[in-house]
Design an enzyme around this catalytic site. Structure first.
Site, short mmCIF file in Angstrom:
data_model
loop_
_atom_site.label_atom_id
_atom_site.label_comp_id
_atom_site.label_asym_id
_atom_site.label_seq_id
_atom_site.Cartn_x
_atom_site.Cartn_y
_atom_site.Cartn_z
N TYR A 180 4.90 1.14 -12.93
CA TYR A 180 3.89 0.61 -12.02
C TYR A 180 2.53 1.26 -12.24
O TYR A 180 2.42 2.35 -12.79
CB TYR A 180 4.31 0.82 -10.56
CG TYR A 180 4.30 2.27 -10.16
CD1 TYR A 180 3.16 2.85 -9.59
CD2 TYR A 180 5.40 3.09 -10.38
CE1 TYR A 180 3.13 4.19 -9.26
CE2 TYR A 180 5.38 4.42 -10.05
CZ TYR A 180 4.24 4.96 -9.49
OH TYR A 180 4.21 6.29 -9.17
N PHE A 190 -5.02 5.49 -8.65
CA PHE A 190 -4.59 6.73 -8.02
C PHE A 190 -3.22 7.19 -8.50
O PHE A 190 -2.84 8.33 -8.25
CB PHE A 190 -4.59 6.60 -6.49
CG PHE A 190 -3.73 5.50 -5.96
CD1 PHE A 190 -2.37 5.67 -5.77
CD2 PHE A 190 -4.29 4.27 -5.63
CE1 PHE A 190 -1.58 4.66 -5.27
CE2 PHE A 190 -3.51 3.24 -5.14
CZ PHE A 190 -2.15 3.43 -4.95
N ASP A 191 -2.49 6.33 -9.19
CA ASP A 191 -1.21 6.78 -9.72
C ASP A 191 -0.69 5.76 -10.73
O ASP A 191 -1.01 4.57 -10.66
CB ASP A 191 -0.18 6.98 -8.62
CG ASP A 191 1.02 7.80 -9.09
OD1 ASP A 191 0.89 8.49 -10.12
OD2 ASP A 191 2.06 7.75 -8.43
N ILE A 208 7.39 2.80 0.98
CA ILE A 208 6.53 2.10 1.93
C ILE A 208 7.01 0.65 2.10
O ILE A 208 7.64 0.07 1.21
CB ILE A 208 5.06 2.14 1.48
CG1 ILE A 208 4.88 1.51 0.10
CG2 ILE A 208 4.52 3.56 1.52
CD1 ILE A 208 3.44 1.40 -0.35
N TYR A 234 0.29 3.10 3.86
CA TYR A 234 0.31 4.42 4.48
C TYR A 234 -0.41 4.50 5.83
O TYR A 234 -0.36 5.52 6.50
CB TYR A 234 -0.33 5.44 3.54
CG TYR A 234 0.39 5.59 2.25
CD1 TYR A 234 1.57 6.34 2.17
CD2 TYR A 234 -0.07 4.99 1.09
CE1 TYR A 234 2.25 6.49 0.97
CE2 TYR A 234 0.60 5.13 -0.11
CZ TYR A 234 1.76 5.87 -0.17
OH TYR A 234 2.43 6.00 -1.35
N PHE A 250 -0.61 -2.87 -6.40
CA PHE A 250 0.35 -2.31 -7.35
C PHE A 250 0.76 -3.38 -8.36
O PHE A 250 1.13 -4.49 -7.97
CB PHE A 250 1.62 -1.83 -6.63
CG PHE A 250 1.42 -0.63 -5.75
CD1 PHE A 250 1.47 0.65 -6.28
CD2 PHE A 250 1.21 -0.79 -4.40
CE1 PHE A 250 1.30 1.75 -5.47
CE2 PHE A 250 1.04 0.32 -3.57
CZ PHE A 250 1.09 1.59 -4.11
#
Length: 293
Positions: A180, A190-191, A208, A234, A250
């Site tokens: 992902y 961010f990731d 989540i 979040y 995502f």
């Protein structure tokens, strides 16, 4: 911020001298791995050790400058709240053992008041950021839902099929393996499991809500783009790099469903969808809370 408020300049200087500075500040190329099997003199390999480059020559000026660099880095985040000349005066007085213009008790009171001031500022900034992110996310999703190929579920989750697989769809209780990429709506990454060089594996009842729902829509072999509203991500408790009330995007590849009989691999730290389940809660509560940060 409070970490920098609490440390004194003297402690920072001593930490710098004795090498307690963050390893992240040292150039990687100048940090060779220690050789625990160093050959003794006369043994094969000893000549290479003898020819190793000696440490750089140092003097008082270089040591002083190094200490100043470390102190400067430690004070970067509060640089707008301090007068460097006054800092120098206090540092000099302490190092010389002279009487300071402020007693230790007065310094403690100032430190506590400053920490409270910074905390209040942080709360105000977080509230403003939450409102801004919520507003921008709502506007983004309102526009995005009319985009060709984007579908919206009853919960508000939006998704787009980039590749439809032919395998089975995971259940909410399954453990899945995925690749992902996670970004904010402005495109900030961010990731990414791609950056770590290996897929992530985790249970769908421990992530989540947007992931729990979105992954159950995907047959194995699929690649979807998930547009996750803040309340399915979040909310106000997002990690720092994401920010409160952020709507997230995502790109997810579902690589497989793990064998229930096999012990699932632990999710790698930093996986943004992961939310550890509280073992003390009953199963029904765990399932209801899964996906919340």
């Amino acid at each position: 911020m409070t970490r920098f408020v609490q440390q004194t300049l003297l402690a920072a200087a001593l930490a710098a001298v004795f090498g307690v500075a963050s390893a992240a500040d040292e150039p990687p190329a100048k940090k060779p791995a220690p050789n625990m099997m160093m050959a003794p003199p006369g043994a094969p390999g000893a000549a290479a050790a003898k020819d190793a480059k000696p440490p750089v020559p140092i003097d008082k000026n270089k040591i002083s400058y190094m200490v100043g660099m470390d102190i400067g880095r430690g004070l970067t985040q509060i640089k707008d709240d301090i007068d460097i000349k006054v800092v120098e005066q206090a540092l000099e007085a302490v190092l010389k053992g002279e009487k300071t213009t402020m007693t230790q008790e007065e310094a403690l009171q100032v430190r506590q008041a400053y920490m409270q001031q910074m905390q209040a500022k942080r709360v105000t900034e977080q509230k403003a950021a939450a409102e801004k992110n919520k507003s921008e996310g709502t506007a983004f999703l309102a526009k995005n839902k009319s985009k060709s190929g984007v579908k919206t579920t009853a919960s508000g989750l939006q998704y787009e099929v980039e590749k439809e697989g032919t395998g089975p769809k995971p259940k909410a209780t399954d453990t899945v393996k995925v690749n992902y990429l996670g970004t904010k709506i402005d495109g900030t990454k961010f990731d990414s499991s791609y950056d770590r060089g290996q897929p992530a594996t985790f249970p769908l009842n421990g992530v989540i809500k947007g992931w729990s729902e979105g992954l159950t829509l995907m047959p194995v072999g699929s690649k979807y783009k998930l547009y996750v509203p803040a309340d399915l991500a979040y909310g106000e408790n997002a990690p720092g790099p994401i920010g409160p009330n952020a709507t997230l995007i995502f790109e997810v590849e579902l690589l497989g469903i793990e064998d229930a009989a096999a012990k699932p691999a632990a999710a790698k730290p930093g996986t943004p969808a992961i939310k550890p389940v509280d073992a003390k809660k009953p199963a029904a509560t765990k399932d209801a809370d899964a996906g919340k940060k």
